[in-house]
Design a protein around this motif. Structure first.
Motif, PDB file in Angstrom:
ATOM      1  N   TRP A 267      48.512  54.861  45.662  1.00 39.24           N
ATOM      2  CA  TRP A 267      49.104  56.033  45.681  1.00 39.24           C
ATOM      3  C   TRP A 267      50.046  56.649  46.854  1.00 39.24           C
ATOM      4  CZ3 TRP A 267      48.583  59.468  50.115  1.00 39.24           C
ATOM      5  CH2 TRP A 267      47.488  58.880  50.878  1.00 39.24           C
ATOM      6  N   GLY A 271      52.807  59.423  47.436  1.00 42.42           N
ATOM      7  CA  GLY A 271      51.811  60.112  48.062  1.00 42.42           C
ATOM      8  C   GLY A 271      51.965  60.290  49.620  1.00 42.42           C
ATOM      9  N   LYS A 294      50.376  62.527  54.260  1.00 41.73           N
ATOM     10  CA  LYS A 294      50.444  62.789  52.767  1.00 41.73           C
ATOM     11  C   LYS A 294      51.745  63.802  52.361  1.00 41.73           C
ATOM     12  CE  LYS A 294      46.595  64.801  51.814  1.00 41.73           C
ATOM     13  NZ  LYS A 294      45.491  65.078  50.850  1.00 41.73           N
ATOM     14  N   SER A 298      47.691  63.689  46.214  1.00 40.27           N
ATOM     15  CA  SER A 298      47.881  62.513  44.920  1.00 40.27           C
ATOM     16  C   SER A 298      46.518  61.974  44.406  1.00 40.27           C
ATOM     17  CB  SER A 298      48.586  61.535  45.944  1.00 40.27           C
ATOM     18  OG  SER A 298      49.830  61.824  45.979  1.00 40.27           O
ATOM     19  N   THR A 338      50.607  57.176  39.395  1.00 35.95           N
ATOM     20  CA  THR A 338      50.382  58.148  40.714  1.00 35.95           C
ATOM     21  C   THR A 338      50.870  59.356  40.137  1.00 35.95           C
ATOM     22  OG1 THR A 338      50.634  56.665  42.151  1.00 35.95           O
ATOM     23  CG2 THR A 338      50.822  58.665  42.833  1.00 35.95           C
ATOM     24  N   ARG A 340      51.215  63.429  41.449  1.00 33.92           N
ATOM     25  CA  ARG A 340      51.469  64.063  42.737  1.00 33.92           C
ATOM     26  C   ARG A 340      51.600  65.627  42.350  1.00 33.92           C
ATOM     27  NH1 ARG A 340      56.452  62.181  46.140  1.00 33.92           N
ATOM     28  NH2 ARG A 340      57.560  62.893  44.282  1.00 33.92           N
TER      29      ARG A 340
END
Lengths: 360, 360
Positions: A267, A271, A294, A298, A338, A340
């Motif tokens: 991630w 992320g 970060k 995520s 992933t 987000r």
């Protein structure tokens, strides 16, 4: 700068995707003709113990790393004569053997489930008497994604279990009634600098990681970082290290470490400010580490066996497909995505949307 | 899916970095032995007019695109017999010739600087009489990064200027006392779906882009999108199109379009939910377009001639290096870095930090 990678699977592939923009070039040594990383670098098509080809890699590369912990010890020892190899041989030696690994946790004061070394059926029976059932029996080496392990629930499960796992050295671990599984992706540079990503909440199914969610201000973050820091220092570790924990009664019990970039850190590509892949490369090449902060909220979902229709994945907002370019096969990790979002509520909805595509 | 790219420079390289995670494979046709995209795909080492190799590319690929607008018209016409080519031949024909381009803007009611077609020194003198000085004379085709143009400030600059630019068809453009240069990265899918990134403020030096800053809620966003939409529709365009404007007196005058991913859109790799590279690939392969929304505040700085020491670039927080893997040479674009921040004040400080490394 040329980076050698032992193994040419999806981790090597994502390392190359992260390192190419840094001006790095990649050489993968992998016995598989269809190693999926070869799209992004030179492929030395040879066995891991083939010294002529290992020597070729050492001569071509400025630094060598690996994408799986069961690299033969001799391979690393041989390469290390000619080129820096990170993480170091000692880290591999410990991480590839569950007995060494758990013993190190114990020596460093890091709580673990109860455990025992099993060299025979008699050892197993004695350990069951001490630790009790249920318990998990695992081969000391070569286990991954739930392979090489057996859950012992009843006395009859114990009968013949040593032979069933191949009569190889094993470890018995007391069953931990954990509330959750979390992992910490840590990184340490050649100068000893360390950085830690936010704790990740992981959901497994049949021993295979399905879902990872990056946490926000997890109350056990500082404790996990303390434990990981002890290990990094003990091993004089360089590179990314993944540390898996069981969360239980407001504390952590160490499950295992992986001396490499890790599925529960994928991630970070979208992320985090700097991904685990770039940070691993920064670490092993002596560059400053990048920020582990970060970027939004995520989550990562694995695609096991097959990748859902791409037009459906790409229709989800801020959803990032990572297709590994591998042949589809039941039980095989062939990609991930992933998600987000700006907040966790939206993220939960998006996870459900993607799970519907996968059919889970 | 296999994507063919005419040209194998940094734009091809970044297309492949974006497309590989979508499971795409890449084939680059480029006459340069050291074409920097070849690290990420197959390199067909041939001239753009080499029909045998063009045929090979058409046979291997599912779709073909290009990374520069001066691809010979015959190349696109030839390829189009065998494989879909996006953007289409008409878009290339218009975009590669400043006269066709400006005439199209005029036909579509998009304001431009005054302009005139120049086929001789006499044409030039007549045009200067009509448009006045200062003015900019540019070759109709093949100009880029400030090459193939001459600023005419005084009557003596006009003397012999047609011969000076090679006695080739030119265009004369009235000088625009602009307040700023902005560009709009637009994308249109095979089904006609469109998306637009936030307007980018660009700073050039000696005709070469140095700095691009993604704007926040620019008051001319809707106007720019309206103009770009007219062009996309007129050309039945598929893929990413960059539209450069002069900002003047609260309005926009069209400067030029580029029928491809564009340097002023490089910030989108980290600064937008879906990058211009991924969106170009989504568009030409018929996938849904990705979100063009920003992720934080972003700016991009070009590295011209050389890339500053990597350990210094990577020491800047949330700074993303893109090294093109090209030999360093004065005046050559060899890399860029994208800065990402949570607010514009921090971004300005970070830009200054990076500019200090470059020595500007």
């Amino acid at each position: 700068m040329k980076i050698g990678v032992i193994g040419g699977g999806q981790l090597g592939r994502m390392l190359a995707l992260a390192g190419t923009p840094l001006g790095q070039q990649f050489v993968f040594l992998d016995p598989a003709a269809d190693a999926c990383a070869q799209a992004l670098g030179e492929h030395i098509h040879a066995d891991y113990s083939d010294r002529d080809h290992l020597r070729q890699m050492a001569d071509e590369c400025d630094v060598v790393t690996f994408e799986f912990e069961s690299v033969p010890a001799d391979t690393v020892a041989f390469l290390s004569q000619f080129v820096p190899v990170f993480p170091n041989a000692e880290s591999l030696r410990i991480a590839r053997d569950r007995w060494f690994e758990k013993s190190m946790f114990q020596d460093l004061g890091i709580p673990t489930p109860e455990f025992a070394d099993i060299q025979s059926q008699a050892d197993l029976e004695a350990a069951v008497t001490r630790i009790g059932l249920p318990a998990v029996m695992k081969t000391r080496t070569l286990g991954y994604d739930g392979k090489g392990q057996k859950v012992l629930r009843h006395p009859e499960d114990v009968t013949g279990a040593f032979a069933e796992l191949g009569s190889v050295p094993c470890i018995l671990e007391g069953f931990v009634p954990f509330q959750g599984e979390v992992s910490l992706i840590a990184v340490r540079g050649r100068n000893g600098e360390t950085a830690f990503y936010p704790l990740v909440l992981n959901v497994h199914d049949k021993g295979i990681l399905r879902l990872s969610v990056a946490s926000a201000a997890h109350p056990l973050q500082a404790l996990a970082e303390d434990y990981a820091h002890r290990v990094l220092k003990q091993l004089d570790y360089v590179g990314v290290l993944a540390f898996e924990f069981f969360e239980i009664d407001g504390g952590l019990k160490a499950n295992e470490i992986a001396p490499r970039v890790h599925n529960s850190g994928h991630w970070t590509i979208e992320g985090a400010r700097c991904s685990q892949f770039e940070n691993h490369l920064r670490a092993i090449t002596g560059l400053p580490l990048g920020s582990t902060a970060k970027v939004g909220e995520s989550a990562m979902l694995n695609f096991i066996g097959e990748v859902p229709p791409i037009e459906q994945i790409t229709a989800i907002d801020d959803c990032h497909l990572h297709h590994y370019g591998k042949a589809f096969k039941a039980g095989r990790k062939v990609g991930h995505a992933t998600l987000r979002c700006t907040d966790n509520q939206a993220l939960d909805a998006r996870i459900a949307e993607l799970q519907a595509l996968i059919g889970v």
